[in-house]
Design a protein around this motif. Structure first.
Motif, PDB file in Angstrom:
ATOM      1  N   ASP A 185      30.552  47.382  16.018  1.00  0.00           N
ATOM      2  CA  ASP A 185      30.451  48.818  16.269  1.00  0.00           C
ATOM      3  C   ASP A 185      29.038  49.348  16.008  1.00  0.00           C
ATOM      4  O   ASP A 185      28.674  50.425  16.482  1.00  0.00           O
ATOM      5  CB  ASP A 185      31.449  49.584  15.387  1.00  0.00           C
ATOM      6  CG  ASP A 185      32.883  49.371  15.834  1.00  0.00           C
ATOM      7  OD1 ASP A 185      33.088  48.867  16.957  1.00  0.00           O
ATOM      8  OD2 ASP A 185      33.807  49.709  15.065  1.00  0.00           O
ATOM      9  N   GLU A 186      28.255  48.606  15.221  1.00  0.00           N
ATOM     10  CA  GLU A 186      26.891  49.044  14.914  1.00  0.00           C
ATOM     11  C   GLU A 186      25.904  48.725  16.037  1.00  0.00           C
ATOM     12  O   GLU A 186      24.840  49.341  16.106  1.00  0.00           O
ATOM     13  CB  GLU A 186      26.393  48.373  13.631  1.00  0.00           C
ATOM     14  CG  GLU A 186      27.014  48.862  12.347  1.00  0.00           C
ATOM     15  CD  GLU A 186      26.390  48.186  11.147  1.00  0.00           C
ATOM     16  OE1 GLU A 186      25.757  48.879  10.335  1.00  0.00           O
ATOM     17  OE2 GLU A 186      26.519  46.950  11.036  1.00  0.00           O
ATOM     18  N   ILE A 187      26.232  47.749  16.893  1.00  0.00           N
ATOM     19  CA  ILE A 187      25.265  47.263  17.881  1.00  0.00           C
ATOM     20  C   ILE A 187      24.855  48.361  18.857  1.00  0.00           C
ATOM     21  O   ILE A 187      23.665  48.584  19.104  1.00  0.00           O
ATOM     22  CB  ILE A 187      25.822  46.029  18.626  1.00  0.00           C
ATOM     23  CG1 ILE A 187      25.971  44.869  17.634  1.00  0.00           C
ATOM     24  CG2 ILE A 187      24.918  45.636  19.786  1.00  0.00           C
ATOM     25  CD1 ILE A 187      26.676  43.650  18.189  1.00  0.00           C
ATOM     26  N   LYS A 188      25.861  49.100  19.402  1.00  0.00           N
ATOM     27  CA  LYS A 188      25.557  50.196  20.331  1.00  0.00           C
ATOM     28  C   LYS A 188      24.699  51.252  19.658  1.00  0.00           C
ATOM     29  O   LYS A 188      23.749  51.779  20.250  1.00  0.00           O
ATOM     30  CB  LYS A 188      26.862  50.852  20.798  1.00  0.00           C
ATOM     31  CG  LYS A 188      27.416  50.296  22.091  1.00  0.00           C
ATOM     32  CD  LYS A 188      28.515  51.219  22.558  1.00  0.00           C
ATOM     33  CE  LYS A 188      29.537  50.407  23.358  1.00  0.00           C
ATOM     34  NZ  LYS A 188      30.656  51.255  23.770  1.00  0.00           N
ATOM     35  N   ILE A 189      25.050  51.567  18.421  1.00  0.00           N
ATOM     36  CA  ILE A 189      24.319  52.596  17.684  1.00  0.00           C
ATOM     37  C   ILE A 189      22.892  52.120  17.406  1.00  0.00           C
ATOM     38  O   ILE A 189      21.925  52.876  17.539  1.00  0.00           O
ATOM     39  CB  ILE A 189      25.058  52.934  16.373  1.00  0.00           C
ATOM     40  CG1 ILE A 189      26.437  53.532  16.698  1.00  0.00           C
ATOM     41  CG2 ILE A 189      24.259  53.900  15.519  1.00  0.00           C
ATOM     42  CD1 ILE A 189      27.377  53.651  15.526  1.00  0.00           C
ATOM     43  N   ALA A 190      22.756  50.858  17.065  1.00  0.00           N
ATOM     44  CA  ALA A 190      21.424  50.299  16.808  1.00  0.00           C
ATOM     45  C   ALA A 190      20.560  50.360  18.062  1.00  0.00           C
ATOM     46  O   ALA A 190      19.361  50.721  18.012  1.00  0.00           O
ATOM     47  CB  ALA A 190      21.549  48.860  16.327  1.00  0.00           C
ATOM     48  N   ASN A 191      21.158  50.022  19.200  1.00  0.00           N
ATOM     49  CA  ASN A 191      20.409  50.066  20.477  1.00  0.00           C
ATOM     50  C   ASN A 191      19.922  51.467  20.785  1.00  0.00           C
ATOM     51  O   ASN A 191      18.802  51.679  21.270  1.00  0.00           O
ATOM     52  CB  ASN A 191      21.283  49.548  21.628  1.00  0.00           C
ATOM     53  CG  ASN A 191      21.509  48.058  21.530  1.00  0.00           C
ATOM     54  OD1 ASN A 191      20.725  47.344  20.898  1.00  0.00           O
ATOM     55  ND2 ASN A 191      22.595  47.577  22.122  1.00  0.00           N
ATOM     56  N   LYS A 192      20.777  52.449  20.459  1.00  0.00           N
ATOM     57  CA  LYS A 192      20.420  53.847  20.735  1.00  0.00           C
ATOM     58  C   LYS A 192      19.344  54.350  19.756  1.00  0.00           C
ATOM     59  O   LYS A 192      18.336  54.934  20.167  1.00  0.00           O
ATOM     60  CB  LYS A 192      21.663  54.724  20.612  1.00  0.00           C
ATOM     61  CG  LYS A 192      21.412  56.197  20.867  1.00  0.00           C
ATOM     62  CD  LYS A 192      22.717  56.978  20.707  1.00  0.00           C
ATOM     63  CE  LYS A 192      22.450  58.473  20.870  1.00  0.00           C
ATOM     64  NZ  LYS A 192      23.676  59.265  20.654  1.00  0.00           N
ATOM     65  N   LEU A 193      19.566  54.103  18.471  1.00  0.00           N
ATOM     66  CA  LEU A 193      18.670  54.652  17.451  1.00  0.00           C
ATOM     67  C   LEU A 193      17.336  53.912  17.374  1.00  0.00           C
ATOM     68  O   LEU A 193      16.356  54.434  16.838  1.00  0.00           O
ATOM     69  CB  LEU A 193      19.350  54.634  16.086  1.00  0.00           C
ATOM     70  CG  LEU A 193      20.620  55.502  15.951  1.00  0.00           C
ATOM     71  CD1 LEU A 193      21.175  55.423  14.529  1.00  0.00           C
ATOM     72  CD2 LEU A 193      20.312  56.965  16.296  1.00  0.00           C
ATOM     73  N   ARG A 194      17.295  52.671  17.934  1.00  0.00           N
ATOM     74  CA  ARG A 194      16.050  51.890  17.872  1.00  0.00           C
ATOM     75  C   ARG A 194      15.379  51.743  19.235  1.00  0.00           C
ATOM     76  O   ARG A 194      14.456  50.955  19.393  1.00  0.00           O
ATOM     77  CB  ARG A 194      16.369  50.499  17.320  1.00  0.00           C
ATOM     78  CG  ARG A 194      16.802  50.517  15.851  1.00  0.00           C
ATOM     79  CD  ARG A 194      17.322  49.164  15.392  1.00  0.00           C
ATOM     80  NE  ARG A 194      17.649  49.147  13.975  1.00  0.00           N
ATOM     81  CZ  ARG A 194      18.333  48.183  13.366  1.00  0.00           C
ATOM     82  NH1 ARG A 194      18.768  47.131  14.084  1.00  0.00           N
ATOM     83  NH2 ARG A 194      18.576  48.242  12.086  1.00  0.00           N
ATOM     84  N   SER A 195      15.860  52.514  20.207  1.00  0.00           N
ATOM     85  CA  SER A 195      15.322  52.380  21.582  1.00  0.00           C
ATOM     86  C   SER A 195      13.848  52.725  21.671  1.00  0.00           C
ATOM     87  O   SER A 195      13.138  52.263  22.575  1.00  0.00           O
ATOM     88  CB  SER A 195      16.128  53.270  22.547  1.00  0.00           C
ATOM     89  OG  SER A 195      16.014  54.622  22.173  1.00  0.00           O
TER      90      SER A 195
END
Length: 280
Positions: free
Chosen positions: A266-276
């Protein structure tokens, strides 16, 4: 997920000699999610002196200490009812014996566990007889020095009887500042065994904290109403508190996890967004 402690609902003498009250407490413990209920068994003529029993004490059973103590004791017929009722409710029951007669009395029932009350931890003859039964035994350590506890542990090891120590402070109710929960770590380190917690405090926070600190069992006195007659009622918890305590313990044990650091799916999508915005 960390293992949830074994939860013991201490009915003790809070049944006030009434089997119907006792049944209600057993139902309450089962409904809340307890693993076992525990009682106390005494031969009052062995535990108390004649002078103590003859003292004036007004109670629902009469005007002497003897009448009060006798009124709080269940006999064989009562324990037969308890034994049958607990089997029906699918909950374990056991008792802390306060003398050898009571220990032998409890042999009439096929109980899985024994309990050594804090008062009895210095009675080596008694401990030897408990340990010879080789039942898994919870040993409360209130009013005891490390030397007292060490002497008890030696007896259980000698008899190859499985045991679990329980950190305990024998005041009723116990003040929060006296809890000294770090003793759980001390006992684990010194005796290399499971260590539970037997509490007499008001509220549930300290018991929940004990579980978070790794206590392998939690024992609390329970009551239908803390204002009822009885010396242990005020240091007990009612149904709402018992239920909430077990919910909080389970939540904390689940939250502790396995300690392995990992990235959740569940963190992967959030990581992709917040670290884009970060260029690697």
């Amino acid at each position: 997920m960390s293992q949830t402690p074994f939860i013991i609902a201490e009915i003790g003498i809070n049944h006030n000699g009434d089997i119907d009250i006792c049944k209600k407490l057993i139902i309450m413990a089962k409904k809340a999610g307890c693993d076992a209920v525990k009682f106390q068994k005494r031969n009052i003529n062995k535990v108390y002196t004649k002078e103590q029993l003859d003292l004036y004490r007004e109670s629902p059973w009469g005007k002497t200490n003897r009448e009060q103590k006798k009124g709080l004791e269940f006999e064989f017929k009562d324990y037969k009812i308890i034994d049958k009722f607990c089997k029906e409710q699918k909950i374990y029951w056991f008792a802390s014996a306060w003398d050898l007669d009571s220990l032998n009395f409890l042999k009439k029932f096929k109980l899985k566990y024994n309990k050594v009350a804090s008062a009895m931890i210095i009675d080596k003859k008694f401990l030897d007889q408990v340990a010879k039964q080789k039942k898994y035994t919870f040993i409360s350590t209130g009013m005891s020095s490390l030397k007292n506890i060490e002497n008890a542990v030696k007896i259980f090891k000698k008899n190859k009887c499985p045991y679990e120590l329980m950190h305990c402070v024998s005041t009723y109710p116990m003040r929060d500042e006296d809890a000294n929960l770090n003793t759980i770590y001390t006992l684990k380190k010194k005796f290399n065994c499971k260590v539970g917690y037997s509490g007499h405090e008001n509220g549930i926070a300290i018991s929940v904290a004990a579980a978070a600190m790794g206590a392998t069992s939690i024992e609390r006195h329970i009551t239908l109403d803390r204002t009822m007659y009885g010396s242990d009622q005020s240091a007990s918890i009612e149904e709402k508190g018992l239920t909430e305590m077990i919910i909080q313990i389970k939540k904390i044990k689940m939250a502790q996890g396995d300690g392995v650091k990992k990235i959740l799916e569940d963190e992967i999508k959030i990581a992709n967004k917040l670290r884009s915005h970060i260029k690697s």
